[in-house]
Design an enzyme around this catalytic site. Structure first.
Site, PDB file in Angstrom:
ATOM      1  N   LYS A 237       0.050 -23.362 -33.188  1.00 22.86           N
ATOM      2  CA  LYS A 237       0.074 -22.919 -31.794  1.00 22.86           C
ATOM      3  C   LYS A 237      -1.139 -22.049 -31.539  1.00 22.86           C
ATOM      4  O   LYS A 237      -1.487 -21.198 -32.354  1.00 22.86           O
ATOM      5  CB  LYS A 237       1.362 -22.119 -31.514  1.00 22.86           C
ATOM      6  CG  LYS A 237       1.487 -21.597 -30.094  1.00 22.86           C
ATOM      7  CD  LYS A 237       2.780 -20.810 -29.933  1.00 22.86           C
ATOM      8  CE  LYS A 237       2.998 -20.341 -28.497  1.00 22.86           C
ATOM      9  NZ  LYS A 237       1.940 -19.414 -28.024  1.00 22.86           N
TER      10      LYS A 237
ATOM     11  N   ASN B 146      -8.165 -19.595 -31.668  1.00 24.70           N
ATOM     12  CA  ASN B 146      -8.977 -19.918 -32.849  1.00 24.70           C
ATOM     13  C   ASN B 146      -8.733 -18.976 -34.017  1.00 24.70           C
ATOM     14  O   ASN B 146      -9.588 -18.804 -34.884  1.00 24.70           O
ATOM     15  CB  ASN B 146     -10.472 -19.928 -32.480  1.00 24.70           C
ATOM     16  CG  ASN B 146     -10.784 -20.885 -31.365  1.00 24.70           C
ATOM     17  OD1 ASN B 146     -10.350 -22.040 -31.385  1.00 24.70           O
ATOM     18  ND2 ASN B 146     -11.505 -20.413 -30.351  1.00 24.70           N
ATOM     19  N   ARG B 147      -7.547 -18.347 -34.034  1.00 22.81           N
ATOM     20  CA  ARG B 147      -7.151 -17.424 -35.096  1.00 22.81           C
ATOM     21  C   ARG B 147      -8.050 -16.184 -35.180  1.00 22.81           C
ATOM     22  O   ARG B 147      -8.071 -15.495 -36.197  1.00 22.81           O
ATOM     23  CB  ARG B 147      -7.104 -18.132 -36.460  1.00 22.81           C
ATOM     24  CG  ARG B 147      -6.064 -19.269 -36.526  1.00 22.81           C
ATOM     25  CD  ARG B 147      -4.667 -18.720 -36.263  1.00 22.81           C
ATOM     26  NE  ARG B 147      -3.617 -19.720 -36.444  1.00 22.81           N
ATOM     27  CZ  ARG B 147      -3.034 -20.383 -35.451  1.00 22.81           C
ATOM     28  NH1 ARG B 147      -3.441 -20.191 -34.200  1.00 22.81           N
ATOM     29  NH2 ARG B 147      -2.069 -21.241 -35.687  1.00 22.81           N
ATOM     30  N   LEU B 148      -8.784 -15.907 -34.115  1.00 24.59           N
ATOM     31  CA  LEU B 148      -9.619 -14.695 -34.075  1.00 24.59           C
ATOM     32  C   LEU B 148      -8.809 -13.576 -33.427  1.00 24.59           C
ATOM     33  O   LEU B 148      -9.116 -13.092 -32.335  1.00 24.59           O
ATOM     34  CB  LEU B 148     -10.919 -14.975 -33.306  1.00 24.59           C
ATOM     35  CG  LEU B 148     -11.812 -16.054 -33.934  1.00 24.59           C
ATOM     36  CD1 LEU B 148     -13.066 -16.262 -33.089  1.00 24.59           C
ATOM     37  CD2 LEU B 148     -12.189 -15.668 -35.368  1.00 24.59           C
TER      38      LEU B 148
END
Length: 211
Positions: A8, A189-191
């Site tokens: 997600k 973007n998992r940042l």
């Protein structure tokens, strides 16, 4: 089972340094109130991690019942496994997983028992059934069946049928006194945005962490 395809993107919010309160307690209260307004289920549920004498970490979910500048309070049986672990090593970590808001808060610190007066004040606010339950549950001990609990419940109902239910000696609260907080906000973007408050010589210092 391969579940690697479950993913997600986190896009609801961001978290900037200039938006953070100077006090982690104030920042926690702000996020807690937003979680309540979002009507999250069991908003005060928190996972608490302790360590066994053999070094094995243990984690379970309990309910936060009070927080202020002194710390975060939950209640339990003082003979339970987690109570024994806390007594031997009075340190713990908490996790509030407010996943519907793509947020989590981590808190670590020392642990102490609260006063009997504080425990009694909360105990008397509980529903009668919960008060009785505190008297019969030898938490974490092996029992033969649920029938044992039903039998004990009937016994304490009879015992206290004519008066107020006293506070059991084996039941009360613990307070986690934070030494660090981490506020985690999911991003694309998992940042992710991560900010850690650490207590140093009586002052809270804030640093951004890599995601």
């Amino acid at each position: 089972m391969d579940i690697g395809e479950i993913r997600k993107e986190y896009t609801q919010f961001g978290l900037n340094r200039e938006d953070l309160a100077a006090s982690p307690f104030a920042q926690f209260e702000k996020w807690f109130q937003q979680a309540r307004e979002a009507e999250l289920k069991e908003v005060n549920a928190m996972s608490i991690a302790t360590v066994r004498a053999d070094g094995m970490p243990q984690v379970r979910t309990v309910l936060l019942k009070l927080f202020d500048q002194r710390g975060f309070v939950f209640f339990t049986n003082y003979n339970s496994a987690k109570a024994q672990e806390i007594d031997a090593n009075p340190q713990a970590s908490l996790l509030f997983p407010w996943l519907d808001l793509e947020r989590q808060v981590r808190i670590s610190g020392q642990v102490e028992k609260i006063s009997k007066a504080e425990s009694f004040k909360y105990f008397t606010s509980r529903p009668k059934g919960s008060q009785l339950g505190a008297w019969i549950s030898e938490q974490s001990q092996v029992i033969s069946s649920r029938t044992v609990l039903k039998t004990l419940m009937n016994q304490v109902k009879e015992k206290f049928k004519d008066g107020k239910i006293p506070l059991p000696d084996s039941w009360g609260g613990y307070r986690i006194m934070p030494e660090s907080f981490e506020f985690w906000q999911g991003r694309a973007n998992r940042l992710h945005d991560r900010f850690k408050y650490e207590l140093n010589e009586g002052h809270w210092h804030i640093n951004r962490l890599a995601p």
